[in-house]
Design an enzyme around this catalytic site. Sequence first.
Site, mmCIF file in Angstrom:
data_model
loop_
_atom_site.group_PDB
_atom_site.id
_atom_site.type_symbol
_atom_site.label_atom_id
_atom_site.label_comp_id
_atom_site.label_asym_id
_atom_site.label_seq_id
_atom_site.Cartn_x
_atom_site.Cartn_y
_atom_site.Cartn_z
ATOM 1 N N CYS A 1 0.825 -1.220 0.000
ATOM 2 C CA CYS A 1 0.000 0.000 0.000
ATOM 3 C C CYS A 1 0.856 1.265 0.000
ATOM 4 O O CYS A 1 1.579 1.499 -0.965
ATOM 5 C CB CYS A 1 -1.009 -0.037 1.142
ATOM 6 S SG CYS A 1 -2.331 1.158 0.846
ATOM 7 N N GLU B 1 -3.317 -8.618 3.417
ATOM 8 C CA GLU B 1 -3.122 -9.112 4.791
ATOM 9 C C GLU B 1 -4.280 -8.731 5.721
ATOM 10 O O GLU B 1 -4.369 -9.268 6.834
ATOM 11 C CB GLU B 1 -1.793 -8.566 5.364
ATOM 12 C CG GLU B 1 -1.808 -7.110 5.878
ATOM 13 C CD GLU B 1 -1.790 -6.042 4.784
ATOM 14 O OE1 GLU B 1 -1.786 -6.391 3.587
ATOM 15 O OE2 GLU B 1 -1.801 -4.836 5.131
ATOM 16 N N HIS C 1 -4.339 -4.402 0.327
ATOM 17 C CA HIS C 1 -4.017 -4.917 1.672
ATOM 18 C C HIS C 1 -4.461 -6.374 1.796
ATOM 19 O O HIS C 1 -5.359 -6.686 2.598
ATOM 20 C CB HIS C 1 -4.758 -4.105 2.738
ATOM 21 C CG HIS C 1 -4.114 -2.824 3.091
ATOM 22 N ND1 HIS C 1 -2.920 -2.738 3.767
ATOM 23 C CD2 HIS C 1 -4.505 -1.550 2.861
ATOM 24 C CE1 HIS C 1 -2.597 -1.480 3.954
ATOM 25 N NE2 HIS C 1 -3.542 -0.726 3.409
HETATM 26 C C1 LIG Z 1 -2.476 3.929 2.287
HETATM 27 C C2 LIG Z 1 -2.118 2.873 3.240
HETATM 28 O O1 LIG Z 1 -0.995 2.432 3.288
HETATM 29 S S1 LIG Z 1 -3.371 2.295 4.189
HETATM 30 C C3 LIG Z 1 -2.537 1.910 5.645
HETATM 31 C C4 LIG Z 1 -2.896 2.822 6.708
HETATM 32 N N1 LIG Z 1 -4.042 2.318 7.396
HETATM 33 C C5 LIG Z 1 -4.188 2.511 8.693
HETATM 34 O O2 LIG Z 1 -3.371 3.110 9.351
HETATM 35 C C6 LIG Z 1 -5.433 1.961 9.275
HETATM 36 C C7 LIG Z 1 -5.399 1.976 10.774
HETATM 37 N N2 LIG Z 1 -5.224 3.340 11.289
HETATM 38 C C8 LIG Z 1 -6.161 3.936 12.007
HETATM 39 O O3 LIG Z 1 -7.263 3.414 12.188
HETATM 40 C C9 LIG Z 1 -5.869 5.332 12.538
HETATM 41 O O4 LIG Z 1 -4.706 5.841 11.923
HETATM 42 C C10 LIG Z 1 -5.696 5.318 14.092
HETATM 43 C C11 LIG Z 1 -7.079 5.077 14.692
HETATM 44 C C12 LIG Z 1 -4.725 4.249 14.547
HETATM 45 C C13 LIG Z 1 -5.149 6.655 14.526
HETATM 46 O O5 LIG Z 1 -5.994 7.625 14.087
HETATM 47 P P1 LIG Z 1 -5.807 9.162 14.623
HETATM 48 O O6 LIG Z 1 -5.607 9.172 16.085
HETATM 49 O O7 LIG Z 1 -6.905 9.946 14.004
HETATM 50 O O8 LIG Z 1 -4.474 9.596 14.028
HETATM 51 P P2 LIG Z 1 -4.100 9.622 12.538
HETATM 52 O O9 LIG Z 1 -5.146 9.019 11.678
HETATM 53 O O10 LIG Z 1 -3.652 10.976 12.242
HETATM 54 O O11 LIG Z 1 -2.884 8.607 12.558
HETATM 55 C C14 LIG Z 1 -1.711 8.916 13.207
HETATM 56 C C15 LIG Z 1 -0.704 8.075 12.514
HETATM 57 O O12 LIG Z 1 -0.399 8.615 11.252
HETATM 58 C C16 LIG Z 1 0.988 8.556 11.048
HETATM 59 N N3 LIG Z 1 1.447 9.924 10.796
HETATM 60 C C17 LIG Z 1 0.693 11.036 10.743
HETATM 61 N N4 LIG Z 1 1.462 12.095 10.375
HETATM 62 C C18 LIG Z 1 2.704 11.640 10.206
HETATM 63 C C19 LIG Z 1 3.928 12.234 9.807
HETATM 64 N N5 LIG Z 1 4.065 13.541 9.496
HETATM 65 N N6 LIG Z 1 5.000 11.452 9.711
HETATM 66 C C20 LIG Z 1 4.921 10.145 9.993
HETATM 67 N N7 LIG Z 1 3.792 9.519 10.376
HETATM 68 C C21 LIG Z 1 2.687 10.267 10.474
HETATM 69 C C22 LIG Z 1 1.587 7.895 12.243
HETATM 70 O O13 LIG Z 1 1.736 6.521 11.935
HETATM 71 C C23 LIG Z 1 0.565 8.083 13.307
HETATM 72 O O14 LIG Z 1 0.459 7.031 14.212
HETATM 73 P P3 LIG Z 1 1.592 6.786 15.304
HETATM 74 O O15 LIG Z 1 1.844 8.074 15.983
HETATM 75 O O16 LIG Z 1 1.075 5.749 16.219
HETATM 76 O O17 LIG Z 1 2.787 6.324 14.533
HETATM 77 N N1 LIG Z 2 -6.383 2.617 5.258
HETATM 78 C C1 LIG Z 2 -6.305 3.926 5.803
HETATM 79 C C2 LIG Z 2 -6.324 4.977 4.764
HETATM 80 C C3 LIG Z 2 -5.795 6.252 5.317
HETATM 81 O O1 LIG Z 2 -4.426 6.303 5.123
HETATM 82 C C4 LIG Z 2 -7.416 4.122 6.784
HETATM 83 O O2 LIG Z 2 -8.581 4.072 6.391
HETATM 84 O O3 LIG Z 2 -7.106 4.316 7.939
#
Ligand SMILES: CC(=O)SCCNC(=O)CCNC(=O)[C@H](O)C(C)(C)COP(=O)(O)OP(=O)(O)OC[C@H]1O[C@@H](n2cnc3c(N)ncnc32)[C@H](O)[C@@H]1OP(=O)(O)O
Ligand SMILES: N[C@@H](CCO)C(=O)O
EC number: 2.3.1.31
Length: 312
Positions: A142, A237, A235
Amino acid sequence: MPLIIPKTLPAYDALYEENVFVMHRERALSQHIRPLEILILNLMPTKIATETQIARLLANTPLQVHMTLLQTASHAATHVSAAHLETFYKTFDEVKNNRYDGMIITGAPVEKIDFEQVDYWPELCEIMDFSETNVYSTLHVCWGAQAGLYYHYGIRKQLLNEKMFGVFEHRVTRPSNPLVRGFDEVFYAPHSRHTGISREDVLNCKALRILAESDEAGPFLMSTENGRQIFVTGHPEYDKYTLDAEYKRDVAKGLPIAVPKNYYPEDDPAQPPLFRWRAHAHLLYENWLNYYVYQNTPYDLGAIKRVEHGEE
Ligand SMILES: CC(=O)SCCNC(=O)CCNC(=O)[C@H](O)C(C)(C)COP(=O)(O)OP(=O)(O)OC[C@H]1O[C@@H](n2cnc3c(N)ncnc32)[C@H](O)[C@@H]1OP(=O)(O)O
Ligand SMILES: N[C@@H](CCO)C(=O)O
């Protein structure tokens, strides 16, 4: 374990040509008495869910696989306890002199910001450079795939008009490639992202092959000819309920999010989702381990050579 049969048995050449996992006794005896070393750079905030999902897929093999978890030093994760990271994760400084048969770089929820704005971008660039010198085969997932395509080939991600969210139909475009061995001609995979890459950009990149793609979700699985760099835009996984959790999280926040496509029966989020991608997720990871990592990595990890782009 591979089927070990004499090299002179007619079945040997026939099965070898079909990419069926056979080995002759001399080769079997001469190698692979050590576990495969696989490094996981876990960039997801949901670290424990992700490490469990990946471990489940890596475990689906009789090969011995030794998994090492890697975190970034330049970004302190906030959604997992420091104790968990301290106990189970290494930093790049601790592994940068090691060599690995395989590495996985996960997704990350940072696709709406520029690569250079990501806290750990310089560190990730170092790790991606290390993937060319110290790792036999790297699987990017991703956002990890978008970062790898940008770093290695200059392919830029593009913001989508609406989130690519749901479970999409894909077709295999290179059925003879070992990574898609045993895949159905049509299969499903989940996507959850706000950005994508252009198919034309991938086709214009001489190093890359598209192995599977989707009319709706675009290129899904790409690889260099020798399989040392592999990119997965979805994804596979993800668990049955991962998209459900993301959807309900955004609804609870009042965000304008559409129901994930082709996921709930009758697109009704009140019903349990349909898990339609699990078999192909297992097959993809099994094929990666069997055909790209185990069969091609040198027994002596010290013999891994830098990826030569001209050789792709
Ligand atoms: C496009 C893809 O690859 S999809 C893969 C991503 N998918 C996911 O992350 C799904 C699961 N994630 C989630 O459900 C949410 O992110 C949550 C619930 C864990 C956190 O949500 P929120 O509290 O709203 O925070 P937010 O959405 O801004 O996420 C924060 C995360 O973004 C990342 N992040 C945000 N800004 C930055 C930045 N400038 N640099 C690096 N990492 C960043 C970090 O990983 C951070 O989490 P961490 O502090 O634990 O490392
Ligand atoms: N898979 C991610 C997309 C945002 O980066 C989420 O829905 O949290």
